[in-house]
Write an enzyme that holds these catalytic residues in place. Structure first.
Site, PDB file in Angstrom:
ATOM      1  N   HIS A 153      70.690  72.500   3.254  1.00 59.56           N
ATOM      2  CA  HIS A 153      71.162  71.525   2.270  1.00 59.56           C
ATOM      3  C   HIS A 153      72.333  72.074   1.472  1.00 59.56           C
ATOM      4  O   HIS A 153      72.645  73.259   1.537  1.00 59.56           O
ATOM      5  CB  HIS A 153      70.029  71.066   1.337  1.00 59.56           C
ATOM      6  CG  HIS A 153      69.476  72.134   0.424  1.00 59.56           C
ATOM      7  ND1 HIS A 153      68.371  72.888   0.746  1.00 59.56           N
ATOM      8  CD2 HIS A 153      69.868  72.556  -0.800  1.00 59.56           C
ATOM      9  CE1 HIS A 153      68.110  73.721  -0.248  1.00 59.56           C
ATOM     10  NE2 HIS A 153      68.999  73.557  -1.199  1.00 59.56           N
ATOM     11  N   GLU A 171      71.052  68.225  -2.578  1.00 60.68           N
ATOM     12  CA  GLU A 171      70.299  68.560  -3.788  1.00 60.68           C
ATOM     13  C   GLU A 171      71.217  68.332  -4.979  1.00 60.68           C
ATOM     14  O   GLU A 171      72.382  68.729  -4.952  1.00 60.68           O
ATOM     15  CB  GLU A 171      69.870  70.036  -3.726  1.00 60.68           C
ATOM     16  CG  GLU A 171      69.090  70.502  -4.946  1.00 60.68           C
ATOM     17  CD  GLU A 171      68.646  71.973  -4.832  1.00 60.68           C
ATOM     18  OE1 GLU A 171      69.227  72.723  -4.029  1.00 60.68           O
ATOM     19  OE2 GLU A 171      67.723  72.349  -5.567  1.00 60.68           O
TER      20      GLU A 171
HETATM   21 CO    CO Z   1      68.879  74.465  -3.132  1.00 56.57          CO
END
Ligand code: CO
Length: 134
Positions: A79, A130
């Site tokens: 991510h 995120e």
């Molecule tokens: Co992270």
């Protein structure tokens, strides 16, 4: 809405080996491992002059990165994390456009002690995103 790139996270099958790679071969400063049972990972931070790389190893049963490593046994990018000023405002703005937030939409405390949320990769160019409130 999004601010600085906070970190890129790589899922790795062997945290000690990945730490050695970044510390010894690439010459970076790497933090001590930190177990985050509520996130199902053990993490180290690679400190770069302009950002960070997180190396994530599965921790415990049902780790969210276990399935990723089954498909990507050598590891890979898991991510990307962007900073936001106001996480709840960002969440509300995104969900109003139909974007999906993972889980029940309640922020969790992330690896840096700050609230985080994850956005569905299918809604964000195939990448798990995120958001971290800074
Ligand atoms: Co992270």
């Amino acid at each position: 809405m999004i601010g600085r790139l906070n970190h890129v996270a790589l899922a790795v099958p062997d945290l000690a080996a990945a730490t050695a790679l970044y510390r010894d071969a690439l010459g970076a400063n790497v933090s001590a491992p930190q177990a985050l049972p509520e996130h199902g990972v053990t993490v180290v931070f690679v400190e770069l002059p302009n950002s960070k790389v997180e190396l994530l190893e599965p921790l415990g049963e049902g780790s969210p990165i276990a399935k990723y490593l089954e498909s990507n046994p050598a590891g890979g990018m898991h991510h990307i994390c962007y900073e936001v000023d106001n996480l709840l405002a960002a969440r509300d703005k995104l969900t109003a456009t139909g974007a999906r937030v993972l889980g029940d939409g309640t922020p969790k405390i992330g690896a840096h002690g700050k609230p985080v949320l994850f956005l569905h990769p299918k809604d964000f160019a195939g990448t798990l995103v995120e958001l971290e409130q800074v």
